[in-house]
Design an enzyme around this catalytic site. Structure first.
Site, PDB file in Angstrom:
ATOM      1  N   GLY A  46       0.840  -1.188   0.000  1.00  0.00           N
ATOM      2  CA  GLY A  46       0.000   0.000   0.000  1.00  0.00           C
ATOM      3  C   GLY A  46       0.874   1.235   0.000  1.00  0.00           C
ATOM      4  CD  GLN A  51       3.356   5.744   2.850  1.00  0.00           C
ATOM      5  OE1 GLN A  51       2.425   5.156   2.342  1.00  0.00           O
ATOM      6  NE2 GLN A  51       4.372   5.111   3.418  1.00  0.00           N
ATOM      7  CB  CYS A  99       5.337   2.223   7.684  1.00  0.00           C
ATOM      8  SG  CYS A  99       4.838   3.765   6.905  1.00  0.00           S
ATOM      9  CG  LEU A 100       6.651   1.310   1.647  1.00  0.00           C
ATOM     10  CD1 LEU A 100       5.966   1.586   0.314  1.00  0.00           C
ATOM     11  CD2 LEU A 100       7.821   0.353   1.455  1.00  0.00           C
ATOM     12  CG  HIS A 141      -0.237   1.006   7.356  1.00  0.00           C
ATOM     13  ND1 HIS A 141       0.765   0.610   8.216  1.00  0.00           N
ATOM     14  CD2 HIS A 141       0.343   1.895   6.500  1.00  0.00           C
ATOM     15  CE1 HIS A 141       1.889   1.238   7.898  1.00  0.00           C
ATOM     16  NE2 HIS A 141       1.665   2.023   6.858  1.00  0.00           N
ATOM     17  CD  GLU A 142      -1.160   2.277   2.865  1.00  0.00           C
ATOM     18  OE1 GLU A 142      -0.848   3.466   2.675  1.00  0.00           O
ATOM     19  OE2 GLU A 142      -0.320   1.392   3.117  1.00  0.00           O
ATOM     20  CG  HIS A 145       0.204   6.611   5.692  1.00  0.00           C
ATOM     21  ND1 HIS A 145       1.326   7.159   6.261  1.00  0.00           N
ATOM     22  CD2 HIS A 145       0.515   5.319   5.423  1.00  0.00           C
ATOM     23  CE1 HIS A 145       2.272   6.229   6.339  1.00  0.00           C
ATOM     24  NE2 HIS A 145       1.813   5.112   5.846  1.00  0.00           N
TER      25      HIS A 145
END
Ligand code: ZN
Length: 188
Positions: A46, A51, A99-100, A141-142, A145
């Site tokens: 995702g 991000q 997480c990226l 999670h997304e 963000h």
């Protein structure tokens, strides 16, 4: 289409509520195409627009379920409803998240088992997805963000303290840090 740098925790865009998308134009299509490219190259399951430094309420996802079916798409201006989150501690083997924007790190986190996400796609067509397990975790999670919340903000102790130390040890937690999938060897 292009792979864009992924900003790392400390950049204000990751810690601020993103704005609703109001203009559905070619620029938005290019942005979403770049988000897919960047997610795929990272690789990740995702990616949210903040991000890559864009403060808009958009995320893409790509998840293969236990039967090998790929679920891939984009949610614009999403809303999320979730089932109750258990008070039990997160399982250190099966409930570990990454997480990226906190690249290369993973920590246990309890999430709701079920999630329903609604929103629109690039053609402003309504989207509604009911998810459970890992698929539901991705949406939680997304969606976080888009509200300026990272999963590390939700950790229970001792993980919360450990994550804060990792962020400091990596020199993160300040503005201006990013990494480029395909160039920098980091995984989220
Ligand atoms: Zn993330």
């Amino acid at each position: 289409m292009a792979i864009r740098p992924i900003v790392i925790t400390g950049n204000p865009v990751l810690h601020t509520r993103a704005q609703e998308v109001t203009v559905f134009d070619e620029e938005l299509r290019t942005l979403v195409a770049d988000m897919y490219d960047t997610m795929d190259k990272a690789p990740g399951v995702g990616l949210a627009a903040p991000q890559i430094g864009v403060p808009l309420r958009i995320f893409v996802y790509d998840y293969a379920d236990d039967n090998g079916n790929e679920r891939r798409g984009v949610l614009i201006n999403p809303e999320l409803t979730i089932s109750e989150v258990s008070d039990e501690p997160a399982d250190e083997d099966t409930e570990v998240e990454g997480c990226l924007s906190v690249p290369g790190e993973r920590f246990p986190l309890k999430r709701a088992e079920f999630a329903t996400v609604t929103g629109v796609d690039l053609d402003q067509k309504p989207v509604r997805i009911e998810a459970e397990g890992w698929f539901a975790r991705i949406f939680q999670h997304e969606f976080d963000h888009l509200n300026g919340t990272l999963y590390v903000d939700r950790l229970a102790e001792p993980w919360k303290t450990i994550a804060a130390e990792v962020v400091e040890d990596n020199g993160w937690g300040i503005d201006g840090k990013s990494w480029l999938p395909g160039r920098d060897n980091l995984e989220g």
